[in-house]
Design an enzyme around this catalytic site. Sequence first.
Site, PDB file in Angstrom:
ATOM      1  N   ASN A  33       0.699  -7.071   1.885  1.00 50.67           N
ATOM      2  CA  ASN A  33      -0.300  -7.393   2.902  1.00 50.67           C
ATOM      3  C   ASN A  33      -0.601  -8.875   2.742  1.00 50.67           C
ATOM      4  OD1 ASN A  33      -2.466  -7.671   4.608  1.00 50.67           O
ATOM      5  ND2 ASN A  33      -3.754  -6.136   3.620  1.00 50.67           N
ATOM      6  N   LYS A  40      -1.829  -9.269  -1.097  1.00 47.09           N
ATOM      7  CA  LYS A  40      -2.095  -8.028  -1.822  1.00 47.09           C
ATOM      8  C   LYS A  40      -0.804  -7.208  -1.868  1.00 47.09           C
ATOM      9  CE  LYS A  40      -6.820  -7.856  -0.038  1.00 47.09           C
ATOM     10  NZ  LYS A  40      -7.779  -7.094   0.811  1.00 47.09           N
ATOM     11  N   ARG A 118       2.436  -4.936   6.109  1.00 45.81           N
ATOM     12  CA  ARG A 118       1.342  -4.705   7.042  1.00 45.81           C
ATOM     13  C   ARG A 118       1.349  -5.879   8.035  1.00 45.81           C
ATOM     14  NH1 ARG A 118      -4.581  -6.536   6.850  1.00 45.81           N
ATOM     15  NH2 ARG A 118      -5.466  -5.420   8.629  1.00 45.81           N
ATOM     16  N   ASP A 175      -1.037  -2.553  12.699  1.00 47.51           N
ATOM     17  CA  ASP A 175      -2.400  -2.050  12.855  1.00 47.51           C
ATOM     18  C   ASP A 175      -2.628  -1.478  14.251  1.00 47.51           C
ATOM     19  OD1 ASP A 175      -2.849  -3.100  10.328  1.00 47.51           O
ATOM     20  OD2 ASP A 175      -4.802  -3.931  10.869  1.00 47.51           O
TER      21      ASP A 175
END
Length: 212
Positions: A33, A40, A118, A175
Amino acid sequence: IDYIKQINQFENWFKLKFNFLGGLLIMKVLVLNCGSSSLKYQLIDMENEAVLCIGLVERIGIDGSILTQKKDGVEGKYIVEQPMKDHQDAIKLVLAGVQDSVYGGVKDMSEIDAVGHRVVHGGEKFASSVVITEEVEEAIRACNDLAPLHNPANLMGIDAMKAILPGVPNVAVFDTAFHQTMEPAAYLYGVPHRLYDEYGVRRYGFHGTSHK
């Protein structure tokens, strides 16, 4: 973000490279991410959905760059403090960390079967997770104006991983994908329609990776 849910959303794509043992999918997936100056990550063993290690890189491209990594059941932390001029530098250190004999989760990078990214905004183009190709990257880049703080950073992570681990499948999880079944009455705003036609201004819905 629930990384296990995120992994499950693109698990089918990861069957590009796998082994079966009693019908069970066996693979290790690195999930990233990427932010503009942070990263992350988690390394997950899909045999039992165990998180092998989890980490955070902060201040990429800024003085005071630091990587911190933890492993369940192991006391202490794996910490690296050194300059990281870009995401490629950061990801090289991430890969070194996940191979650490104490705080890592693999002995060699060849054990990483796939990488999940992500991605905040996929516009109207993506209703599910996809294997990343040049065309997919261009489509993500076309959404930069809709997520200027996120998509460019997501692309930096994708490009860095492709350069460091060529041949390993990269998959994008959006997302916005979860919400693509919304009807026009739900996603159109009460503003001139040309703003939607020309600039894509509409309700997209976010944090879809937290849903299943």
